[in-house]
Design a protein around this motif. Structure first.
Motif, PDB file in Angstrom:
ATOM      1  N   VAL A 171      -8.379   8.045  -1.390  1.00 42.12           N
ATOM      2  CA  VAL A 171      -7.650   6.777  -1.300  1.00 42.12           C
ATOM      3  C   VAL A 171      -6.426   6.926  -0.406  1.00 42.12           C
ATOM      4  O   VAL A 171      -6.147   6.059   0.439  1.00 42.12           O
ATOM      5  CB  VAL A 171      -7.240   6.287  -2.706  1.00 42.12           C
ATOM      6  CG1 VAL A 171      -6.324   5.077  -2.595  1.00 42.12           C
ATOM      7  CG2 VAL A 171      -8.472   5.935  -3.525  1.00 42.12           C
ATOM      8  N   GLN A 172      -5.669   8.015  -0.568  1.00 39.46           N
ATOM      9  CA  GLN A 172      -4.484   8.232   0.257  1.00 39.46           C
ATOM     10  C   GLN A 172      -4.854   8.379   1.726  1.00 39.46           C
ATOM     11  O   GLN A 172      -4.188   7.807   2.603  1.00 39.46           O
ATOM     12  CB  GLN A 172      -3.725   9.465  -0.238  1.00 39.46           C
ATOM     13  CG  GLN A 172      -3.070   9.258  -1.594  1.00 39.46           C
ATOM     14  CD  GLN A 172      -2.463  10.531  -2.155  1.00 39.46           C
ATOM     15  OE1 GLN A 172      -2.793  11.649  -1.737  1.00 39.46           O
ATOM     16  NE2 GLN A 172      -1.552  10.378  -3.113  1.00 39.46           N
ATOM     17  N   GLY A 220      -7.490   7.110   3.068  1.00 34.79           N
ATOM     18  CA  GLY A 220      -7.945   5.785   3.475  1.00 34.79           C
ATOM     19  C   GLY A 220      -6.789   4.859   3.798  1.00 34.79           C
ATOM     20  O   GLY A 220      -6.846   4.090   4.778  1.00 34.79           O
ATOM     21  N   VAL A 221      -5.725   4.927   3.007  1.00 31.18           N
ATOM     22  CA  VAL A 221      -4.539   4.109   3.272  1.00 31.18           C
ATOM     23  C   VAL A 221      -3.910   4.511   4.597  1.00 31.18           C
ATOM     24  O   VAL A 221      -3.519   3.654   5.406  1.00 31.18           O
ATOM     25  CB  VAL A 221      -3.517   4.249   2.124  1.00 31.18           C
ATOM     26  CG1 VAL A 221      -2.182   3.609   2.511  1.00 31.18           C
ATOM     27  CG2 VAL A 221      -4.057   3.599   0.854  1.00 31.18           C
ATOM     28  N   TYR A 259       0.514   3.906  -3.096  1.00 29.52           N
ATOM     29  CA  TYR A 259      -0.301   5.105  -2.894  1.00 29.52           C
ATOM     30  C   TYR A 259       0.385   6.246  -2.133  1.00 29.52           C
ATOM     31  O   TYR A 259      -0.089   7.390  -2.220  1.00 29.52           O
ATOM     32  CB  TYR A 259      -1.584   4.725  -2.144  1.00 29.52           C
ATOM     33  CG  TYR A 259      -2.442   3.745  -2.899  1.00 29.52           C
ATOM     34  CD1 TYR A 259      -3.093   4.117  -4.067  1.00 29.52           C
ATOM     35  CD2 TYR A 259      -2.607   2.434  -2.448  1.00 29.52           C
ATOM     36  CE1 TYR A 259      -3.888   3.214  -4.767  1.00 29.52           C
ATOM     37  CE2 TYR A 259      -3.392   1.528  -3.132  1.00 29.52           C
ATOM     38  CZ  TYR A 259      -4.024   1.923  -4.292  1.00 29.52           C
ATOM     39  OH  TYR A 259      -4.807   1.017  -4.987  1.00 29.52           O
ATOM     40  N   THR A 280      -6.039  12.749  -2.063  1.00 32.14           N
ATOM     41  CA  THR A 280      -7.174  11.938  -2.506  1.00 32.14           C
ATOM     42  C   THR A 280      -7.755  11.161  -1.337  1.00 32.14           C
ATOM     43  O   THR A 280      -7.096  10.934  -0.313  1.00 32.14           O
ATOM     44  CB  THR A 280      -6.744  10.943  -3.604  1.00 32.14           C
ATOM     45  OG1 THR A 280      -5.874   9.956  -3.025  1.00 32.14           O
ATOM     46  CG2 THR A 280      -6.032  11.660  -4.745  1.00 32.14           C
ATOM     47  N   LEU A 283       0.827  -1.208   0.000  1.00 37.09           N
ATOM     48  CA  LEU A 283       0.000   0.000   0.000  1.00 37.09           C
ATOM     49  C   LEU A 283       0.863   1.262   0.000  1.00 37.09           C
ATOM     50  O   LEU A 283       0.558   2.228  -0.717  1.00 37.09           O
ATOM     51  CB  LEU A 283      -0.923   0.009   1.220  1.00 37.09           C
ATOM     52  CG  LEU A 283      -2.057  -1.017   1.213  1.00 37.09           C
ATOM     53  CD1 LEU A 283      -2.828  -0.947   2.524  1.00 37.09           C
ATOM     54  CD2 LEU A 283      -2.990  -0.787   0.034  1.00 37.09           C
TER      55      LEU A 283
END
Length: 289
Positions: free
Chosen positions: A203-204, A206-207, A21, A201, A17
């Motif tokens: 996603v970032q 979330g990671v 990301y 973002t 991950l």
């Protein structure tokens, strides 16, 4: 050992991950700070503030500062002078530091544990070896400091919990570990961080949330808990297991090319080191008796 194996799987997934990301996109000091802050928020509501031995609290703060302060400051900065394969190669030496520090704190020398750690390192080298060239000495030294402090933090926790047996769950005092980490993670971001490279973002973010909750909070908690249930030699070898697991996870999830023969050979060597440590532990115990 189940705790340590589970955490190795968590961390193996985390490496993928980060590479996909976060690396090169999100400021590394900010990423570390968020991970530590989330983990601290998980444990602080349960943290016991009174009735704990002062040396236990101080030791947990020190262990957190070592493992998430010094270690990550050195690790992320090594990428400025080393290639990724060189970083991966130079991190395989952690088991040696674990077994040497564990023996030093116990005031003994178990040669079999050291031999098992060396064999495990050999397995990691088989998997990760890449030729090195150029000016890599500074990066090598940075990573050895990172390896040593990461080893020191986990060994310190292991011995602290053996010396001060808890009459309540470990979760009631583990917040002190992450508060110690914040002592270095926060100033590091304020001094070296780049506010222009914050997550952009969902996603970032979330990671980072996943990393904070699982890889950091749950991962470190289970790692420390697992370290108290195995001997120092086994703990040392477990520090190398993430090498083959990380590559396998990367292959299965991202379908990246991987030398399966090298992974299988190196992984087999690491498993042999576990057997060697168990066999040597019995020999060492018999000799001491």
């Amino acid at each position: 050992m189940p705790y340590l194996i589970t955490v190795n799987l968590l961390w193996a997934f985390s490496f993928s991950l980060i590479g996909e990301y976060l690396a090169g996109r999100v400021d590394s000091d900010f990423a570390v700070l968020v991970r530590v802050a989330i983990a601290a928020l998980v444990f602080i509501p349960f943290t016991r503030w009174r009735g704990l031995p002062g040396r236990l609290v101080a030791g947990l703060w020190l262990a957190g500062a070592l493992q998430f302060g010094v270690t990550y400051l050195c690790l992320y900065r090594s990428f400025t002078v080393l290639t990724v394969p060189e970083v991966l190669l130079f991190t395989v030496l952690t088991p040696i530091y674990v077994t040497m520090l564990d023996d030093a704190l116990a005031r003994r020398f178990n040669p079999w544990a050291l031999v098992a750690a060396l064999v495990a390192v050999g397995g990691g080298v088989v998997i990760r070896f890449q030729p090195v060239a150029g000016e890599y000495l500074a990066g090598f030294l940075l990573l050895q400091l990172a390896n040593a402090t990461f080893a020191a933090g986990q060994v310190l926790c292991r011995h602290l919990l053996a010396r001060y047996p808890l009459q309540f769950p470990l979760s009631r005092c583990f917040g002190h570990f992450f508060l110690g980490a914040l002592v270095l993670a926060l100033p590091s971001f304020l001094i070296f961080g780049n506010p222009a490279r914050l997550p952009a973002t969902a996603v970032q973010w979330g990671v980072l949330l996943w990393m904070g909750l699982f890889a950091t909070a749950l991962g470190m908690f289970w790692w420390v808990k697992g370290s108290t249930r195995v001997d120092g030699g086994t703990l040392a070898v477990m520090n190398e297991l993430h090498v083959p697991l990380g590559l396998v996870v990367n292959l299965l999830i991202w379908n990246r090319d991987a030398d399966l023969q090298r992974i299988a050979l190196g992984g087999s060597v690491i498993l042999v080191s576990l057997w060697l440590n168990r066999w040597g532990r019995r020999r060492f115990a018999a000799a001491a008796a």
